[in-house]
Design a protein around this motif. Structure first.
Motif, PDB file in Angstrom:
ATOM      1  N   HIS A 133      -4.651 111.704 -25.632  1.00 50.47           N
ATOM      2  CA  HIS A 133      -3.654 110.825 -26.255  1.00 50.47           C
ATOM      3  C   HIS A 133      -2.723 110.224 -25.202  1.00 50.47           C
ATOM      4  O   HIS A 133      -1.954 109.312 -25.510  1.00 50.47           O
ATOM      5  CB  HIS A 133      -2.839 111.591 -27.297  1.00 50.47           C
ATOM      6  CG  HIS A 133      -2.127 112.791 -26.747  1.00 50.47           C
ATOM      7  ND1 HIS A 133      -2.792 113.916 -26.300  1.00 50.47           N
ATOM      8  CD2 HIS A 133      -0.809 113.037 -26.569  1.00 50.47           C
ATOM      9  CE1 HIS A 133      -1.905 114.800 -25.867  1.00 50.47           C
ATOM     10  NE2 HIS A 133      -0.700 114.291 -26.025  1.00 50.47           N
ATOM     11  N   LEU A 134      -2.800 110.749 -23.970  1.00 53.40           N
ATOM     12  CA  LEU A 134      -2.021 110.192 -22.860  1.00 53.40           C
ATOM     13  C   LEU A 134      -2.898 109.314 -21.973  1.00 53.40           C
ATOM     14  O   LEU A 134      -2.478 108.251 -21.521  1.00 53.40           O
ATOM     15  CB  LEU A 134      -1.415 111.321 -22.023  1.00 53.40           C
ATOM     16  CG  LEU A 134      -0.521 112.308 -22.784  1.00 53.40           C
ATOM     17  CD1 LEU A 134      -0.013 113.386 -21.847  1.00 53.40           C
ATOM     18  CD2 LEU A 134       0.641 111.585 -23.443  1.00 53.40           C
ATOM     19  N   ILE A 135      -4.093 109.769 -21.697  1.00 54.09           N
ATOM     20  CA  ILE A 135      -5.021 108.986 -20.887  1.00 54.09           C
ATOM     21  C   ILE A 135      -6.426 109.552 -20.993  1.00 54.09           C
ATOM     22  O   ILE A 135      -6.615 110.772 -21.048  1.00 54.09           O
ATOM     23  CB  ILE A 135      -4.590 108.976 -19.390  1.00 54.09           C
ATOM     24  CG1 ILE A 135      -5.576 108.156 -18.562  1.00 54.09           C
ATOM     25  CG2 ILE A 135      -4.459 110.378 -18.860  1.00 54.09           C
ATOM     26  CD1 ILE A 135      -5.180 107.990 -17.108  1.00 54.09           C
ATOM     27  N   ASN A 136      -7.423 108.653 -21.058  1.00 58.21           N
ATOM     28  CA  ASN A 136      -8.828 109.039 -20.874  1.00 58.21           C
ATOM     29  C   ASN A 136      -9.282 108.650 -19.478  1.00 58.21           C
ATOM     30  O   ASN A 136      -9.804 109.460 -18.741  1.00 58.21           O
ATOM     31  CB  ASN A 136      -9.729 108.380 -21.925  1.00 58.21           C
ATOM     32  CG  ASN A 136      -9.884 109.240 -23.169  1.00 58.21           C
ATOM     33  OD1 ASN A 136     -10.016 110.458 -23.071  1.00 58.21           O
ATOM     34  ND2 ASN A 136      -9.847 108.628 -24.328  1.00 58.21           N
ATOM     35  N   ASN A 171      -7.620  98.550 -15.849  1.00 53.78           N
ATOM     36  CA  ASN A 171      -8.288  98.876 -17.112  1.00 53.78           C
ATOM     37  C   ASN A 171      -7.903 100.303 -17.458  1.00 53.78           C
ATOM     38  O   ASN A 171      -8.036 101.207 -16.633  1.00 53.78           O
ATOM     39  CB  ASN A 171      -9.810  98.752 -16.978  1.00 53.78           C
ATOM     40  CG  ASN A 171     -10.504  99.053 -18.290  1.00 53.78           C
ATOM     41  OD1 ASN A 171     -10.760 100.198 -18.626  1.00 53.78           O
ATOM     42  ND2 ASN A 171     -10.804  98.003 -19.031  1.00 53.78           N
ATOM     43  N   PHE A 172      -7.399 100.487 -18.679  1.00 55.49           N
ATOM     44  CA  PHE A 172      -6.870 101.787 -19.079  1.00 55.49           C
ATOM     45  C   PHE A 172      -7.315 102.117 -20.500  1.00 55.49           C
ATOM     46  O   PHE A 172      -7.278 101.253 -21.379  1.00 55.49           O
ATOM     47  CB  PHE A 172      -5.348 101.742 -19.015  1.00 55.49           C
ATOM     48  CG  PHE A 172      -4.683 103.027 -19.411  1.00 55.49           C
ATOM     49  CD1 PHE A 172      -4.385 103.995 -18.469  1.00 55.49           C
ATOM     50  CD2 PHE A 172      -4.356 103.266 -20.730  1.00 55.49           C
ATOM     51  CE1 PHE A 172      -3.783 105.183 -18.850  1.00 55.49           C
ATOM     52  CE2 PHE A 172      -3.754 104.453 -21.108  1.00 55.49           C
ATOM     53  CZ  PHE A 172      -3.463 105.417 -20.162  1.00 55.49           C
ATOM     54  N   LYS A 173      -7.753 103.365 -20.697  1.00 57.93           N
ATOM     55  CA  LYS A 173      -8.218 103.786 -22.024  1.00 57.93           C
ATOM     56  C   LYS A 173      -7.554 105.104 -22.401  1.00 57.93           C
ATOM     57  O   LYS A 173      -7.435 106.005 -21.574  1.00 57.93           O
ATOM     58  CB  LYS A 173      -9.736 103.966 -22.016  1.00 57.93           C
ATOM     59  CG  LYS A 173     -10.515 102.719 -21.647  1.00 57.93           C
ATOM     60  CD  LYS A 173     -11.987 103.016 -21.490  1.00 57.93           C
ATOM     61  CE  LYS A 173     -12.758 101.787 -21.008  1.00 57.93           C
ATOM     62  NZ  LYS A 173     -14.182 102.104 -20.739  1.00 57.93           N
ATOM     63  N   ARG A 174      -7.186 105.192 -23.672  1.00 54.24           N
ATOM     64  CA  ARG A 174      -6.672 106.456 -24.193  1.00 54.24           C
ATOM     65  C   ARG A 174      -6.850 106.486 -25.694  1.00 54.24           C
ATOM     66  O   ARG A 174      -7.080 105.447 -26.337  1.00 54.24           O
ATOM     67  CB  ARG A 174      -5.200 106.631 -23.837  1.00 54.24           C
ATOM     68  CG  ARG A 174      -4.227 105.812 -24.661  1.00 54.24           C
ATOM     69  CD  ARG A 174      -2.792 106.184 -24.340  1.00 54.24           C
ATOM     70  NE  ARG A 174      -1.844 105.524 -25.218  1.00 54.24           N
ATOM     71  CZ  ARG A 174      -1.456 106.014 -26.387  1.00 54.24           C
ATOM     72  NH1 ARG A 174      -1.970 107.140 -26.833  1.00 54.24           N
ATOM     73  NH2 ARG A 174      -0.577 105.353 -27.110  1.00 54.24           N
TER      74      ARG A 174
END
Length: 419
Positions: A133-136, A171-174
């Motif tokens: 929930h903070l970072i994948n 690029n950021f996923k969470r």
């Protein structure tokens, strides 16, 4: 459409797995890294374009070029000692690089160019790990391009610097939160993507040489604020429910992220024709990064406020250089790097504590014009029990805590050419 480089996401994220404090990547030259990443008072080759542009005018040759890169191999593990939950980074390899050139116009004036990647990182945690929930995962790239003038004002004093053009991608996923899934049980997530974000900064330096053996250097780089405007945010696996304020699909957002100013001062001393000692003190103004705020252009999606509360941090660097043979120069060094992250705002996007860096390397002169530069860095991070207390869910602060342990190996290879 102007997009930002970093941006991040909604709630808490951040990025960068940097190899200096925060998301700074201190890998800007193989010769300098081999000497503990010192260089503000060292005139060695075209790497001075980054460490102290004022030193370029003292290079003896008309043309100087240096280029190289690094392979960053990192291991970071997290564990909640109360629950036994465990996770570690998966794809941990990144490849920062540098390219420098200088051209002596006359005895008093040299022009130069610097291309570096001083900020950025790559972090990929296991899918749906407890902190998802903070970072994948995140992939941040920032490129600094700087034209330079180096001017000798006297035999003992020179100045240098120039504008810095910065451009980057992120690029950021969470996951949306700790539990939300769609009807098939797939975790609801958001992906932030921005590219081509650009901004300007500047750099100024001087080099003072009071004696033939002693040099004193100063180098300052301004803060650069990346601003993402109308960047893309994509929501997936969102359940079809009126209780969920977002839906599957794409929207846009605005955000900003600072590349902090930094100041470096130091000295070098030649004990004899073969042995050189160098010391650098670096101060990074990380207080500029107090919060990451994301404003979605869809009025149905609330802004995301993510406190960071970074503190200014220092790095102490020591290095030696020894000419062992006519064609072989050996180097070694050490540095201590303070983290700007406070223990109660320790986010898994930047899972780095205070660190000690042990460095070594060499230069082999293939001939009078071409040299091969090699370096190796072992980074030992202090194990830390920390928590991120900036995540809020349903109006309640939900800390994410655990023990982080990291080690990093960074081999580097480059060439230097002079004419």
């Amino acid at each position: 459409m102007k997009k930002s480089l970093f941006i991040s996401m909604l709630a808490t994220f951040a990025f960068v797995q940097a190899f200096a404090g925060g998301y700074r990547v201190s890998l800007q030259g193989n010769r300098s890294l081999a000497m503990g990443h010192t260089g503000v008072a060292v005139v060695n080759n075209a790497e001075s374009a980054f460490f102290n542009p004022a030193g370029l005018v003292y290079l003896e040759n008309k043309l100087n070029i240096s280029a190289g890169g690094f392979g960053v191999f990192n291991s970071t593990k997290w564990q909640n000692t109360n629950t036994g939950q465990f996770a570690e980074l998966e794809d941990n390899v990144s490849t920062p690089f540098y390219l420098y050139g200088s051209y002596k116009i006359n005895e008093w004036l040299t022009a130069g160019l610097s291309v570096t990647t001083p900020f950025g990182s790559r972090v990929e945690w296991q899918k749906d790990w407890p902190g998802s929930h903070l970072i994948n995962d995140i992939n941040l790239e920032a490129f600094f391009i700087q034209p330079i003038l180096s001017i000798k004002l006297s035999k003992h004093f020179s100045i240098g610097g120039g504008p810095i053009y910065a451009i980057g991608n992120v690029n950021f996923k969470r996951n949306i939160n700790r539990t939300l899934t769609d009807e098939n049980g797939e975790r609801s997530s958001v992906e932030i993507d921005a590219s081509g974000v650009d901004e300007w900064g500047w750099n100024a330096s001087f080099l003072f040489t009071p004696t033939e053996k002693l040099r004193i250097g100063f180098n300052y780089k301004s803060k650069i604020e990346f601003k993402a405007e109308d960047a893309d945010a994509t929501f997936t696996n969102i359940p079809n429910s009126s209780l969920v304020p977002v839906s599957n699909g794409q929207t846009t957002f605005n955000a900003s992220l600072p590349m902090p100013a930094e100041l470096t001062v130091g000295l070098s001393y030649e004990f004899n024709d073969k042995l050189l000692f160098a010391f650098d003190y670096n101060r990074a103004m990380w207080e500029a990064y107090d919060s990451l705020d994301i404003y979605f252009n869809d009025p149905n999606i609330s802004p995301s406020f993510n406190p960071r509360n970074y503190e200014n941090a220092s790095t102490y660097r020591f290095g030696v250089q020894y000419e062992a043979m006519d064609q072989l120069t050996l180097r070694g060094g050490f540095y201590y790097d303070e983290t700007p992250v406070q223990s109660d705002f320790f986010s898994p996007e930047t899972p780095r504590n205070d660190s000690q860096g042990y460095t070594a390397g060499f230069t082999y002169d293939v001939n009078d014009k071409l040299s091969i530069d090699a370096s190796f860095l072992y980074l030992r991070f202090s194990e830390v029990d920390a928590s991120y207390n900036g995540y809020i869910e349903d109006g309640i602060t939900v800390p994410f805590s655990g023990t982080y342990k990291s080690t990093t190996f960074i081999p580097g290879l480059g060439i230097s050419y002079k004419l």
